[in-house]
Design an enzyme around this catalytic site. Structure first.
Site, PDB file in Angstrom:
ATOM      1  N   LYS A 148       0.738  -1.182   0.264  1.00  0.00           N
ATOM      2  CA  LYS A 148      -0.165   0.213  -0.123  1.00  0.00           C
ATOM      3  C   LYS A 148       0.864   0.731  -0.220  1.00  0.00           C
ATOM      4  O   LYS A 148       0.494   2.319  -0.638  1.00  0.00           O
ATOM      5  CB  LYS A 148      -0.793  -0.193   1.203  1.00  0.00           C
ATOM      6  CG  LYS A 148      -1.347   1.791   1.568  1.00  0.00           C
ATOM      7  CD  LYS A 148      -2.539   1.425   2.773  1.00  0.00           C
ATOM      8  CE  LYS A 148      -1.986   1.546   4.422  1.00  0.00           C
ATOM      9  NZ  LYS A 148      -1.812   3.003   4.713  1.00  0.00           N
ATOM     10  N   ASN A 149       1.811   1.138   0.907  1.00  0.00           N
ATOM     11  CA  ASN A 149       2.790   2.611   1.176  1.00  0.00           C
ATOM     12  C   ASN A 149       3.402   3.044  -0.050  1.00  0.00           C
ATOM     13  O   ASN A 149       4.726   3.399   0.004  1.00  0.00           O
ATOM     14  CB  ASN A 149       3.534   2.387   2.549  1.00  0.00           C
ATOM     15  CG  ASN A 149       2.403   2.776   3.639  1.00  0.00           C
ATOM     16  OD1 ASN A 149       1.367   3.193   3.269  1.00  0.00           O
ATOM     17  ND2 ASN A 149       2.642   2.042   4.644  1.00  0.00           N
ATOM     18  N   CYS A 186      -4.412  12.291  12.279  1.00  0.00           N
ATOM     19  CA  CYS A 186      -5.117  11.080  12.337  1.00  0.00           C
ATOM     20  C   CYS A 186      -5.042   9.976  13.707  1.00  0.00           C
ATOM     21  O   CYS A 186      -4.656  10.950  14.604  1.00  0.00           O
ATOM     22  CB  CYS A 186      -3.986  10.134  10.808  1.00  0.00           C
ATOM     23  SG  CYS A 186      -2.873   9.648  11.515  1.00  0.00           S
ATOM     24  N   ARG A 207      -0.344  14.321  12.629  1.00  0.00           N
ATOM     25  CA  ARG A 207       0.409  14.409  11.596  1.00  0.00           C
ATOM     26  C   ARG A 207       1.218  16.049  10.572  1.00  0.00           C
ATOM     27  O   ARG A 207       0.318  16.009   9.248  1.00  0.00           O
ATOM     28  CB  ARG A 207      -0.926  13.684  10.272  1.00  0.00           C
ATOM     29  CG  ARG A 207      -0.781  12.473  11.394  1.00  0.00           C
ATOM     30  CD  ARG A 207       0.225  11.269  11.503  1.00  0.00           C
ATOM     31  NE  ARG A 207       0.842  10.726  10.495  1.00  0.00           N
ATOM     32  CZ  ARG A 207       0.355   9.725   9.800  1.00  0.00           C
ATOM     33  NH1 ARG A 207      -0.352   9.115  10.037  1.00  0.00           N
ATOM     34  NH2 ARG A 207       1.163   9.284   8.592  1.00  0.00           N
ATOM     35  N   ASP A 228       4.717   0.683  11.778  1.00  0.00           N
ATOM     36  CA  ASP A 228       3.267  -0.124  11.603  1.00  0.00           C
ATOM     37  C   ASP A 228       3.484  -1.493  11.665  1.00  0.00           C
ATOM     38  O   ASP A 228       2.404  -2.029  11.920  1.00  0.00           O
ATOM     39  CB  ASP A 228       3.409   0.073   9.759  1.00  0.00           C
ATOM     40  CG  ASP A 228       3.272   1.648   9.430  1.00  0.00           C
ATOM     41  OD1 ASP A 228       3.901   1.546   7.986  1.00  0.00           O
ATOM     42  OD2 ASP A 228       2.997   2.370   9.864  1.00  0.00           O
ATOM     43  N   ARG A 267      -8.379   0.247   4.585  1.00  0.00           N
ATOM     44  CA  ARG A 267      -8.119   0.398   3.669  1.00  0.00           C
ATOM     45  C   ARG A 267      -5.985  -0.089   3.856  1.00  0.00           C
ATOM     46  O   ARG A 267      -5.413   0.616   2.480  1.00  0.00           O
ATOM     47  CB  ARG A 267      -7.102   2.503   4.610  1.00  0.00           C
ATOM     48  CG  ARG A 267      -8.183   2.791   5.206  1.00  0.00           C
ATOM     49  CD  ARG A 267      -8.096   4.095   6.051  1.00  0.00           C
ATOM     50  NE  ARG A 267      -6.357   4.593   4.964  1.00  0.00           N
ATOM     51  CZ  ARG A 267      -5.444   4.564   6.279  1.00  0.00           C
ATOM     52  NH1 ARG A 267      -5.410   4.820   7.499  1.00  0.00           N
ATOM     53  NH2 ARG A 267      -3.894   4.781   5.897  1.00  0.00           N
TER      54      ARG A 267
HETATM   55  C1  EPZ Z   1       4.476   6.707   6.213  1.00  0.00           C
HETATM   56  O1  EPZ Z   1       3.644   7.831   6.624  1.00  0.00           O
HETATM   57  C2  EPZ Z   1       3.770   5.190   5.916  1.00  0.00           C
HETATM   58  N1  EPZ Z   1       2.515   6.034   5.373  1.00  0.00           N
HETATM   59  C3  EPZ Z   1       3.204   5.297   7.424  1.00  0.00           C
HETATM   60  O2  EPZ Z   1       2.184   3.992   7.380  1.00  0.00           O
HETATM   61  C4  EPZ Z   1       4.415   5.210   8.495  1.00  0.00           C
HETATM   62  O3  EPZ Z   1       4.088   4.631   9.967  1.00  0.00           O
HETATM   63  C5  EPZ Z   1       5.719   6.337   8.319  1.00  0.00           C
HETATM   64  O4  EPZ Z   1       5.578   6.536   6.842  1.00  0.00           O
HETATM   65  C6  EPZ Z   1       7.124   5.280   9.398  1.00  0.00           C
HETATM   66  O5  EPZ Z   1       6.931   4.508   8.674  1.00  0.00           O
HETATM   67  C7  EPZ Z   1       2.318   5.811   3.754  1.00  0.00           C
HETATM   68  O6  EPZ Z   1       3.247   5.642   3.275  1.00  0.00           O
HETATM   69  C8  EPZ Z   1       1.162   6.247   3.026  1.00  0.00           C
HETATM   70  P1  EPZ Z   1       6.251   9.716   8.424  1.00  0.00           P
HETATM   71  P2  EPZ Z   1       4.110   9.112   6.936  1.00  0.00           P
HETATM   72  O7  EPZ Z   1       6.181  11.122   7.506  1.00  0.00           O
HETATM   73  O8  EPZ Z   1       4.912   9.791   5.241  1.00  0.00           O
HETATM   74  C9  EPZ Z   1       6.782  13.662  11.917  1.00  0.00           C
HETATM   75  C10 EPZ Z   1      -0.198   2.574   7.658  1.00  0.00           C
HETATM   76  O9  EPZ Z   1       0.049   1.969   8.890  1.00  0.00           O
HETATM   77  N2  EPZ Z   1       6.644  14.153  10.880  1.00  0.00           N
HETATM   78  O10 EPZ Z   1       7.843   9.511   8.638  1.00  0.00           O
HETATM   79  O11 EPZ Z   1       3.366  10.509   7.426  1.00  0.00           O
HETATM   80  C11 EPZ Z   1       6.326  11.967  11.591  1.00  0.00           C
HETATM   81  O12 EPZ Z   1       4.685  13.739  12.486  1.00  0.00           O
HETATM   82  C12 EPZ Z   1       0.993   3.724   7.385  1.00  0.00           C
HETATM   83  O13 EPZ Z   1       0.694   2.146   6.508  1.00  0.00           O
HETATM   84  C13 EPZ Z   1       7.540  15.699  10.918  1.00  0.00           C
HETATM   85  O14 EPZ Z   1       7.024  16.403  11.910  1.00  0.00           O
HETATM   86  O15 EPZ Z   1       5.519   9.267   8.039  1.00  0.00           O
HETATM   87  C14 EPZ Z   1       6.144  11.143  12.389  1.00  0.00           C
HETATM   88  O16 EPZ Z   1       6.550  11.285  13.863  1.00  0.00           O
HETATM   89  C15 EPZ Z   1       0.426   4.726   8.803  1.00  0.00           C
HETATM   90  N3  EPZ Z   1       6.612  16.739   9.792  1.00  0.00           N
HETATM   91  C16 EPZ Z   1       7.491  11.338  11.556  1.00  0.00           C
HETATM   92  O17 EPZ Z   1       7.982  12.335  11.050  1.00  0.00           O
HETATM   93  C17 EPZ Z   1       6.266  16.256   7.661  1.00  0.00           C
HETATM   94  O18 EPZ Z   1       6.381  17.002   7.328  1.00  0.00           O
HETATM   95  C18 EPZ Z   1       7.653  10.106  10.357  1.00  0.00           C
HETATM   96  O19 EPZ Z   1       6.466  10.421   9.712  1.00  0.00           O
HETATM   97  C19 EPZ Z   1       6.645  14.720   8.285  1.00  0.00           C
HETATM   98  C20 EPZ Z   1       6.511  13.991   9.560  1.00  0.00           C
END
Ligand code: EPZ
Length: 417
Positions: A22-23, A116, A121, A305, A397
Protein backbone atom coordinates in the site's frame (compact mmCIF):
# COMPACT_ATOMS: atom_id res chain seq x y z
CA UNK A 1 -21.03 -0.22 9.99
CA UNK A 2 -19.23 -3.39 8.94
CA UNK A 3 -17.61 -5.80 11.32
CA UNK A 4 -15.47 -8.88 11.29
CA UNK A 5 -16.47 -11.89 13.37
CA UNK A 6 -13.64 -14.23 14.36
CA UNK A 7 -13.94 -17.37 16.47
CA UNK A 8 -10.45 -17.92 17.84
CA UNK A 9 -8.44 -20.95 18.86
CA UNK A 10 -7.73 -22.41 15.42
CA UNK A 11 -4.16 -22.66 14.15
CA UNK A 12 -3.64 -20.95 10.76
CA UNK A 13 -2.27 -23.38 8.17
CA UNK A 14 -1.83 -22.94 4.45
CA UNK A 15 -0.48 -20.47 1.89
CA UNK A 16 -0.94 -16.71 1.55
CA UNK A 17 0.25 -14.65 -1.41
CA UNK A 18 1.34 -11.31 0.07
CA UNK A 19 -0.36 -8.26 -1.52
CA UNK A 20 1.48 -5.40 -3.16
CA UNK A 21 2.63 -2.65 -0.80
CA UNK A 22 0.00 0.00 0.00
CA UNK A 23 2.72 2.47 1.02
CA UNK A 24 4.45 2.00 -2.32
CA UNK A 25 1.49 2.15 -4.70
CA UNK A 26 0.10 5.41 -3.24
CA UNK A 27 3.15 7.64 -4.00
CA UNK A 28 3.57 5.93 -7.40
CA UNK A 29 -0.06 6.64 -8.32
CA UNK A 30 0.61 10.28 -7.38
CA UNK A 31 3.85 10.36 -9.40
CA UNK A 32 1.97 9.10 -12.48
CA UNK A 33 0.77 12.71 -12.90
CA UNK A 34 4.30 13.85 -13.77
CA UNK A 35 4.62 12.48 -17.28
CA UNK A 36 1.30 13.45 -18.86
CA UNK A 37 1.43 9.96 -20.31
CA UNK A 38 0.36 6.42 -19.45
CA UNK A 39 1.37 4.30 -16.46
CA UNK A 40 0.49 0.65 -15.85
CA UNK A 41 1.05 -0.57 -12.28
CA UNK A 42 1.09 -4.33 -11.63
CA UNK A 43 0.68 -6.10 -8.27
CA UNK A 44 -1.57 -3.26 -7.12
CA UNK A 45 -3.56 -4.21 -3.99
CA UNK A 46 -7.37 -3.86 -3.87
CA UNK A 47 -7.64 -1.42 -0.93
CA UNK A 48 -9.90 1.51 -0.09
CA UNK A 49 -6.82 3.78 0.01
CA UNK A 50 -6.09 2.79 -3.60
CA UNK A 51 -9.72 3.54 -4.51
CA UNK A 52 -9.32 6.98 -2.90
CA UNK A 53 -6.13 7.66 -4.87
CA UNK A 54 -7.84 6.61 -8.10
CA UNK A 55 -10.73 8.99 -7.31
CA UNK A 56 -8.25 11.84 -6.74
CA UNK A 57 -6.63 11.15 -10.13
CA UNK A 58 -10.07 11.15 -11.77
CA UNK A 59 -11.00 14.39 -9.98
CA UNK A 60 -7.84 15.95 -11.47
CA UNK A 61 -9.09 14.97 -14.94
CA UNK A 62 -6.99 11.85 -15.52
CA UNK A 63 -8.25 8.52 -16.81
CA UNK A 64 -7.66 6.06 -13.99
CA UNK A 65 -8.81 2.48 -13.64
CA UNK A 66 -8.13 -0.40 -11.28
CA UNK A 67 -9.02 -3.97 -12.23
CA UNK A 68 -7.67 -7.38 -11.33
CA UNK A 69 -4.55 -6.20 -9.54
CA UNK A 70 -3.52 -3.69 -12.20
CA UNK A 71 -3.91 0.09 -12.08
CA UNK A 72 -3.88 2.13 -15.28
CA UNK A 73 -3.44 5.90 -15.37
CA UNK A 74 -3.47 8.24 -18.38
CA UNK A 75 -2.54 11.65 -16.99
CA UNK A 76 -2.50 13.41 -20.37
CA UNK A 77 -6.01 14.73 -19.70
CA UNK A 78 -5.24 16.36 -16.34
CA UNK A 79 -7.24 19.60 -16.09
CA UNK A 80 -7.28 20.52 -12.38
CA UNK A 81 -4.74 21.13 -9.64
CA UNK A 82 -6.88 21.01 -6.52
CA UNK A 83 -7.87 18.24 -4.12
CA UNK A 84 -11.16 19.04 -2.38
CA UNK A 85 -11.65 18.60 1.34
CA UNK A 86 -13.79 15.48 1.10
CA UNK A 87 -11.13 13.69 -0.93
CA UNK A 88 -8.35 14.90 1.40
CA UNK A 89 -10.30 13.55 4.37
CA UNK A 90 -10.90 10.17 2.78
CA UNK A 91 -7.19 9.39 2.78
CA UNK A 92 -4.82 11.13 5.15
CA UNK A 93 -1.85 10.45 2.95
CA UNK A 94 -3.43 12.47 0.08
CA UNK A 95 -0.69 15.03 0.80
CA UNK A 96 1.53 12.71 -1.27
CA UNK A 97 -0.11 14.24 -4.37
CA UNK A 98 1.30 17.70 -3.56
CA UNK A 99 4.67 17.40 -5.28
CA UNK A 100 3.26 15.79 -8.42
CA UNK A 101 0.45 18.33 -8.91
CA UNK A 102 2.84 21.25 -8.33
CA UNK A 103 5.48 19.87 -10.70
CA UNK A 104 2.93 19.16 -13.45
CA UNK A 105 0.59 22.15 -13.15
CA UNK A 106 2.73 24.86 -11.55
CA UNK A 107 0.24 25.19 -8.73
CA UNK A 108 -1.50 23.00 -6.18
CA UNK A 109 -4.42 23.58 -3.84
CA UNK A 110 -5.08 21.16 -1.00
CA UNK A 111 -6.99 21.48 2.23
CA UNK A 112 -4.77 21.01 5.27
CA UNK A 113 -4.73 17.25 5.97
CA UNK A 114 -6.28 16.62 9.36
CA UNK A 115 -4.49 14.83 12.14
CA UNK A 116 -5.27 11.18 12.30
CA UNK A 117 -5.65 8.37 14.75
CA UNK A 118 -1.89 8.31 15.27
CA UNK A 119 -1.69 11.87 16.54
CA UNK A 120 -0.77 15.15 14.82
CA UNK A 121 0.56 14.56 11.33
CA UNK A 122 2.50 17.76 10.50
CA UNK A 123 3.52 18.40 6.91
CA UNK A 124 6.10 21.14 7.57
CA UNK A 125 8.86 19.07 5.93
CA UNK A 126 6.74 18.51 2.81
CA UNK A 127 6.20 22.28 2.52
CA UNK A 128 9.87 23.06 3.24
CA UNK A 129 10.84 20.74 0.37
CA UNK A 130 8.47 22.48 -2.04
CA UNK A 131 9.78 25.91 -1.02
CA UNK A 132 13.39 24.73 -1.49
CA UNK A 133 12.42 23.91 -5.09
CA UNK A 134 11.10 27.43 -5.65
CA UNK A 135 7.41 27.12 -4.77
CA UNK A 136 5.59 29.96 -3.04
CA UNK A 137 3.22 28.95 -0.26
CA UNK A 138 0.05 30.67 0.86
CA UNK A 139 -2.46 29.43 3.43
CA UNK A 140 -6.04 30.63 3.03
CA UNK A 141 -8.79 29.47 5.38
CA UNK A 142 -7.49 25.98 6.03
CA UNK A 143 -6.37 25.57 2.44
CA UNK A 144 -2.82 25.34 1.19
CA UNK A 145 -2.01 27.15 -2.05
CA UNK A 146 1.37 26.51 -3.68
CA UNK A 147 2.52 28.18 -6.86
CA UNK A 148 5.72 28.02 -8.87
CA UNK A 149 6.96 29.59 -12.10
CA UNK A 150 8.75 26.34 -12.86
CA UNK A 151 10.41 24.34 -10.10
CA UNK A 152 14.20 24.58 -9.89
CA UNK A 153 16.53 21.96 -8.42
CA UNK A 154 17.87 22.70 -4.93
CA UNK A 155 19.15 21.17 -1.69
CA UNK A 156 16.61 19.72 0.74
CA UNK A 157 17.92 18.83 4.20
CA UNK A 158 15.24 16.87 6.07
CA UNK A 159 15.44 17.24 9.86
CA UNK A 160 13.51 13.93 10.20
CA UNK A 161 13.79 11.05 7.68
CA UNK A 162 10.09 11.49 6.88
CA UNK A 163 8.80 8.90 4.40
CA UNK A 164 6.15 11.14 2.90
CA UNK A 165 8.33 14.24 2.76
CA UNK A 166 11.10 12.24 1.05
CA UNK A 167 8.58 10.96 -1.50
CA UNK A 168 7.09 14.40 -2.17
CA UNK A 169 10.58 15.85 -2.57
CA UNK A 170 11.65 13.11 -5.02
CA UNK A 171 8.48 13.51 -7.07
CA UNK A 172 8.57 17.33 -7.22
CA UNK A 173 12.31 17.30 -7.97
CA UNK A 174 11.59 15.00 -10.93
CA UNK A 175 9.67 17.90 -12.48
CA UNK A 176 12.25 20.56 -11.59
CA UNK A 177 14.94 21.99 -13.86
CA UNK A 178 18.40 21.04 -12.62
CA UNK A 179 19.65 18.75 -9.88
CA UNK A 180 18.15 18.30 -6.41
CA UNK A 181 19.95 16.79 -3.43
CA UNK A 182 17.84 15.35 -0.59
CA UNK A 183 19.74 14.66 2.64
CA UNK A 184 18.58 12.61 5.66
CA UNK A 185 16.12 10.98 3.29
CA UNK A 186 13.96 8.10 4.49
CA UNK A 187 15.38 4.69 3.50
CA UNK A 188 12.21 2.55 3.54
CA UNK A 189 11.89 -0.02 0.72
CA UNK A 190 8.89 1.93 -0.58
CA UNK A 191 11.27 4.84 -1.31
CA UNK A 192 13.40 2.49 -3.36
CA UNK A 193 10.32 1.34 -5.26
CA UNK A 194 9.32 4.93 -6.02
CA UNK A 195 12.87 5.57 -7.25
CA UNK A 196 12.65 2.62 -9.63
CA UNK A 197 9.33 3.91 -10.98
CA UNK A 198 10.73 7.43 -11.51
CA UNK A 199 13.75 5.96 -13.32
CA UNK A 200 11.40 4.00 -15.60
CA UNK A 201 9.65 7.33 -16.25
CA UNK A 202 12.96 8.72 -17.49
CA UNK A 203 14.09 10.62 -14.38
CA UNK A 204 17.84 10.65 -13.58
CA UNK A 205 17.80 9.52 -9.93
CA UNK A 206 20.51 8.10 -7.68
CA UNK A 207 20.67 6.93 -4.07
CA UNK A 208 17.00 6.12 -3.49
CA UNK A 209 16.77 3.94 -0.39
CA UNK A 210 19.86 5.60 1.11
CA UNK A 211 20.03 8.76 3.22
CA UNK A 212 21.12 10.90 0.27
CA UNK A 213 19.09 11.00 -2.94
CA UNK A 214 19.92 13.05 -6.02
CA UNK A 215 17.30 13.76 -8.68
CA UNK A 216 17.69 15.49 -12.03
CA UNK A 217 14.47 16.49 -13.75
CA UNK A 218 14.14 16.29 -17.49
CA UNK A 219 11.93 14.65 -20.08
CA UNK A 220 9.53 11.80 -19.32
CA UNK A 221 8.81 8.59 -21.16
CA UNK A 222 5.31 8.64 -22.74
CA UNK A 223 4.39 5.44 -20.96
CA UNK A 224 5.84 3.02 -18.46
CA UNK A 225 5.01 -0.13 -16.52
CA UNK A 226 5.91 -0.92 -12.92
CA UNK A 227 5.39 -3.82 -10.52
CA UNK A 228 4.84 -2.91 -6.86
CA UNK A 229 7.04 -4.53 -4.18
CA UNK A 230 5.43 -6.85 -1.60
CA UNK A 231 3.74 -5.30 1.43
CA UNK A 232 6.20 -5.92 4.28
CA UNK A 233 3.68 -4.77 6.92
CA UNK A 234 0.94 -7.07 5.65
CA UNK A 235 3.53 -9.88 5.70
CA UNK A 236 4.48 -8.97 9.29
CA UNK A 237 0.80 -9.09 10.21
CA UNK A 238 0.38 -12.59 8.77
CA UNK A 239 3.50 -13.79 10.63
CA UNK A 240 2.02 -12.38 13.83
CA UNK A 241 -1.24 -14.24 13.11
CA UNK A 242 0.63 -17.52 12.57
CA UNK A 243 2.66 -16.94 15.74
CA UNK A 244 -0.39 -16.11 17.86
CA UNK A 245 -2.51 -19.00 16.59
CA UNK A 246 0.27 -21.61 16.67
CA UNK A 247 0.14 -22.16 12.94
CA UNK A 248 2.15 -23.21 9.90
CA UNK A 249 1.83 -20.55 7.19
CA UNK A 250 3.68 -20.28 3.89
CA UNK A 251 3.88 -16.71 2.55
CA UNK A 252 4.63 -16.31 -1.16
CA UNK A 253 5.66 -13.19 -3.07
CA UNK A 254 7.34 -11.79 0.03
CA UNK A 255 10.63 -9.84 0.33
CA UNK A 256 12.48 -11.04 3.43
CA UNK A 257 15.21 -8.45 2.89
CA UNK A 258 12.65 -5.67 3.49
CA UNK A 259 11.78 -6.97 6.92
CA UNK A 260 14.99 -8.08 8.73
CA UNK A 261 14.12 -6.28 11.99
CA UNK A 262 10.65 -7.84 12.00
CA UNK A 263 11.94 -11.37 11.28
CA UNK A 264 14.56 -10.95 14.01
CA UNK A 265 11.88 -10.07 16.59
CA UNK A 266 9.74 -13.10 15.72
CA UNK A 267 12.81 -15.37 15.74
CA UNK A 268 13.64 -14.11 19.27
CA UNK A 269 10.11 -15.23 20.22
CA UNK A 270 10.84 -18.76 19.03
CA UNK A 271 8.89 -18.55 15.77
CA UNK A 272 10.66 -20.64 13.12
CA UNK A 273 10.97 -18.80 9.77
CA UNK A 274 12.38 -20.66 6.77
CA UNK A 275 13.11 -18.41 3.78
CA UNK A 276 13.58 -19.62 0.22
CA UNK A 277 13.64 -16.85 -2.40
CA UNK A 278 10.32 -14.98 -2.22
CA UNK A 279 8.71 -17.70 -0.12
CA UNK A 280 8.69 -17.81 3.65
CA UNK A 281 7.42 -20.67 5.82
CA UNK A 282 6.38 -19.57 9.33
CA UNK A 283 6.05 -22.24 12.02
CA UNK A 284 4.89 -21.51 15.53
CA UNK A 285 5.05 -24.59 17.68
CA UNK A 286 4.61 -24.70 21.44
CA UNK A 287 5.43 -21.94 23.80
CA UNK A 288 6.57 -18.56 22.56
CA UNK A 289 8.77 -16.28 24.62
CA UNK A 290 8.94 -12.51 24.77
CA UNK A 291 11.16 -10.77 22.14
CA UNK A 292 12.40 -8.50 24.95
CA UNK A 293 12.35 -4.75 24.18
CA UNK A 294 11.20 -3.61 20.74
CA UNK A 295 11.96 0.00 19.82
CA UNK A 296 10.40 1.36 16.64
CA UNK A 297 12.31 3.68 14.33
CA UNK A 298 13.04 4.70 10.76
CA UNK A 299 14.10 1.93 8.36
CA UNK A 300 16.05 -0.30 8.74
CA UNK A 301 14.87 -0.13 12.37
CA UNK A 302 11.77 -1.93 13.59
CA UNK A 303 8.81 -0.44 11.64
CA UNK A 304 6.21 1.40 13.69
CA UNK A 305 3.46 -0.14 11.55
CA UNK A 306 4.40 -3.66 12.69
CA UNK A 307 4.36 -2.74 16.41
CA UNK A 308 0.62 -3.32 16.98
CA UNK A 309 0.40 -6.81 15.41
CA UNK A 310 3.64 -7.88 17.10
CA UNK A 311 2.28 -6.69 20.45
CA UNK A 312 -0.82 -8.83 19.94
CA UNK A 313 1.33 -11.89 19.19
CA UNK A 314 3.38 -11.23 22.35
CA UNK A 315 0.30 -11.52 24.58
CA UNK A 316 0.58 -15.33 24.36
CA UNK A 317 4.35 -15.35 24.87
CA UNK A 318 6.13 -16.12 28.14
CA UNK A 319 7.61 -13.05 29.84
CA UNK A 320 7.50 -9.26 29.67
CA UNK A 321 7.54 -7.53 26.26
CA UNK A 322 8.44 -3.84 26.17
CA UNK A 323 7.48 -1.62 23.23
CA UNK A 324 9.07 1.80 22.79
CA UNK A 325 7.26 3.85 20.13
CA UNK A 326 9.54 6.61 18.82
CA UNK A 327 7.74 7.54 15.58
CA UNK A 328 4.16 8.51 16.38
CA UNK A 329 2.71 10.13 19.47
CA UNK A 330 -0.32 7.94 19.98
CA UNK A 331 0.26 4.54 18.52
CA UNK A 332 -1.06 2.49 21.43
CA UNK A 333 -4.77 3.05 20.83
CA UNK A 334 -5.20 -0.70 20.31
CA UNK A 335 -4.17 -1.32 23.95
CA UNK A 336 -7.54 -0.53 25.61
CA UNK A 337 -9.24 -2.80 23.06
CA UNK A 338 -6.74 -5.61 23.71
CA UNK A 339 -7.39 -5.19 27.44
CA UNK A 340 -11.08 -5.91 26.77
CA UNK A 341 -9.89 -9.31 25.53
CA UNK A 342 -8.00 -9.91 28.78
CA UNK A 343 -4.57 -8.57 27.83
CA UNK A 344 -2.25 -7.40 30.62
CA UNK A 345 -0.64 -4.28 29.11
CA UNK A 346 0.43 -1.06 30.80
CA UNK A 347 1.18 2.14 28.89
CA UNK A 348 3.29 5.04 30.09
CA UNK A 349 3.72 7.68 27.39
CA UNK A 350 5.63 6.12 24.51
CA UNK A 351 6.29 2.84 26.36
CA UNK A 352 3.94 -0.14 26.54
CA UNK A 353 4.65 -3.18 28.72
CA UNK A 354 2.85 -6.45 27.99
CA UNK A 355 2.90 -9.34 30.45
CA UNK A 356 2.44 -12.84 29.05
CA UNK A 357 1.41 -15.49 28.65
CA UNK A 358 -2.16 -14.42 29.16
CA UNK A 359 -5.34 -16.22 28.17
CA UNK A 360 -7.31 -13.98 25.84
CA UNK A 361 -11.09 -14.26 25.53
CA UNK A 362 -13.28 -13.08 22.67
CA UNK A 363 -14.90 -9.64 22.96
CA UNK A 364 -16.56 -6.90 20.93
CA UNK A 365 -13.76 -4.46 20.08
CA UNK A 366 -13.35 -1.41 17.87
CA UNK A 367 -10.50 -0.93 15.39
CA UNK A 368 -8.91 2.44 16.35
CA UNK A 369 -6.77 2.73 13.19
CA UNK A 370 -5.35 0.53 10.43
CA UNK A 371 -2.58 -1.30 12.27
CA UNK A 372 -4.39 -1.21 15.60
CA UNK A 373 -7.17 -3.07 13.82
CA UNK A 374 -4.61 -5.58 12.60
CA UNK A 375 -3.56 -6.15 16.21
CA UNK A 376 -7.17 -6.91 17.17
CA UNK A 377 -7.42 -9.47 14.35
CA UNK A 378 -4.25 -11.20 15.56
CA UNK A 379 -5.51 -11.28 19.15
CA UNK A 380 -8.97 -12.53 18.11
CA UNK A 381 -7.39 -15.46 16.25
CA UNK A 382 -5.66 -16.55 19.48
CA UNK A 383 -8.53 -15.74 21.85
CA UNK A 384 -10.96 -18.27 23.23
CA UNK A 385 -14.42 -17.72 21.80
CA UNK A 386 -15.98 -15.18 19.50
CA UNK A 387 -14.76 -11.63 18.81
CA UNK A 388 -16.46 -8.94 16.80
CA UNK A 389 -14.16 -6.23 15.40
CA UNK A 390 -16.05 -3.09 14.35
CA UNK A 391 -14.88 -0.03 12.35
CA UNK A 392 -13.54 -2.36 9.66
CA UNK A 393 -13.16 0.69 7.38
CA UNK A 394 -9.77 1.21 9.00
CA UNK A 395 -8.62 -2.33 8.23
CA UNK A 396 -10.00 -2.24 4.67
CA UNK A 397 -7.60 0.64 3.96
CA UNK A 398 -4.61 -1.69 4.15
CA UNK A 399 -5.60 -5.38 4.01
CA UNK A 400 -7.01 -6.91 0.84
CA UNK A 401 -10.13 -9.14 1.27
CA UNK A 402 -9.01 -9.96 4.80
CA UNK A 403 -11.94 -12.21 5.86
CA UNK A 404 -11.59 -14.41 2.75
CA UNK A 405 -7.83 -14.54 3.25
CA UNK A 406 -8.09 -15.62 6.90
CA UNK A 407 -10.71 -18.26 6.03
CA UNK A 408 -8.45 -19.60 3.27
CA UNK A 409 -5.90 -20.60 5.92
CA UNK A 410 -8.36 -22.13 8.35
CA UNK A 411 -9.63 -19.28 10.47
CA UNK A 412 -13.30 -19.02 11.38
CA UNK A 413 -13.82 -15.47 10.12
CA UNK A 414 -16.65 -13.69 8.36
CA UNK A 415 -17.74 -10.16 7.56
CA UNK A 416 -20.93 -9.02 9.29
CA UNK A 417 -22.92 -5.83 8.82
C1 EPZ B 1 4.39 6.79 6.23
O1 EPZ B 1 3.64 7.83 6.84
C2 EPZ B 1 3.44 5.62 6.15
N1 EPZ B 1 2.28 5.97 5.33
C3 EPZ B 1 2.98 5.22 7.55
O2 EPZ B 1 2.18 4.05 7.41
C4 EPZ B 1 4.21 4.87 8.38
O3 EPZ B 1 3.79 4.58 9.70
C5 EPZ B 1 5.17 6.06 8.39
O4 EPZ B 1 5.51 6.43 7.04
C6 EPZ B 1 6.46 5.76 9.15
O5 EPZ B 1 7.11 4.68 8.54
C7 EPZ B 1 2.40 5.92 3.98
O6 EPZ B 1 3.45 5.64 3.45
C8 EPZ B 1 1.16 6.23 3.20
P1 EPZ B 1 6.56 10.08 8.29
P2 EPZ B 1 4.24 9.34 6.86
O7 EPZ B 1 6.45 11.35 7.56
O8 EPZ B 1 5.00 9.59 5.63
C9 EPZ B 1 6.95 13.49 11.56
C10 EPZ B 1 0.29 2.72 7.68
O9 EPZ B 1 -0.15 2.17 8.70
N2 EPZ B 1 6.79 14.45 10.46
O10 EPZ B 1 7.74 9.19 8.02
O11 EPZ B 1 3.13 10.25 7.22
C11 EPZ B 1 5.67 12.70 11.83
O12 EPZ B 1 4.83 13.44 12.70
C12 EPZ B 1 0.79 4.14 7.77
O13 EPZ B 1 0.41 2.15 6.57
C13 EPZ B 1 6.98 15.80 10.72
O14 EPZ B 1 7.26 16.20 11.85
O15 EPZ B 1 5.24 9.23 8.09
C14 EPZ B 1 6.18 11.44 12.48
O16 EPZ B 1 6.41 11.68 13.85
C15 EPZ B 1 0.55 4.73 9.13
N3 EPZ B 1 6.84 16.70 9.71
C16 EPZ B 1 7.53 11.21 11.78
O17 EPZ B 1 7.87 12.47 11.16
C17 EPZ B 1 6.53 16.30 8.43
O18 EPZ B 1 6.42 17.15 7.53
C18 EPZ B 1 7.54 10.13 10.72
O19 EPZ B 1 6.46 10.41 9.85
C19 EPZ B 1 6.33 14.92 8.19
C20 EPZ B 1 6.47 14.01 9.21
Amino acid sequence: MSGLKIVGGRALCGRIHVQGAKNSVLPILAASLLSGGETVIHNCPALSDVDAAIDILRHLGCRAEFTQGTAYVDSSTMTRCDIPDELMRRMRSSVIFLGAILARAGEAKLSMPGGCELGPRPIDLHLLAMERLGAELETRGGNLLLRSHGLRGGRIDLSIPSVGATENAMIAASGAQGETLITNAAREPEIGDLGRYLRALGVKIRGEGTSTVSVEGGGFAPCCQHTIIPDRIAAATFIAAAAASGGDLTLTGVAGDHMRAVLDAFSRMGVEIRECGDTMRVLSRGKLRSPGTVTTGPYPGFPTDAQPPLMAACLGAEGISVFVETVFQSRFRHVPELRRMGADIKVDGRVAIAQGPGRLHGARVEAPDLRGGAALMVAALAAEGESIITQMRHIDRGYEKIADLLRSVGAEAERID
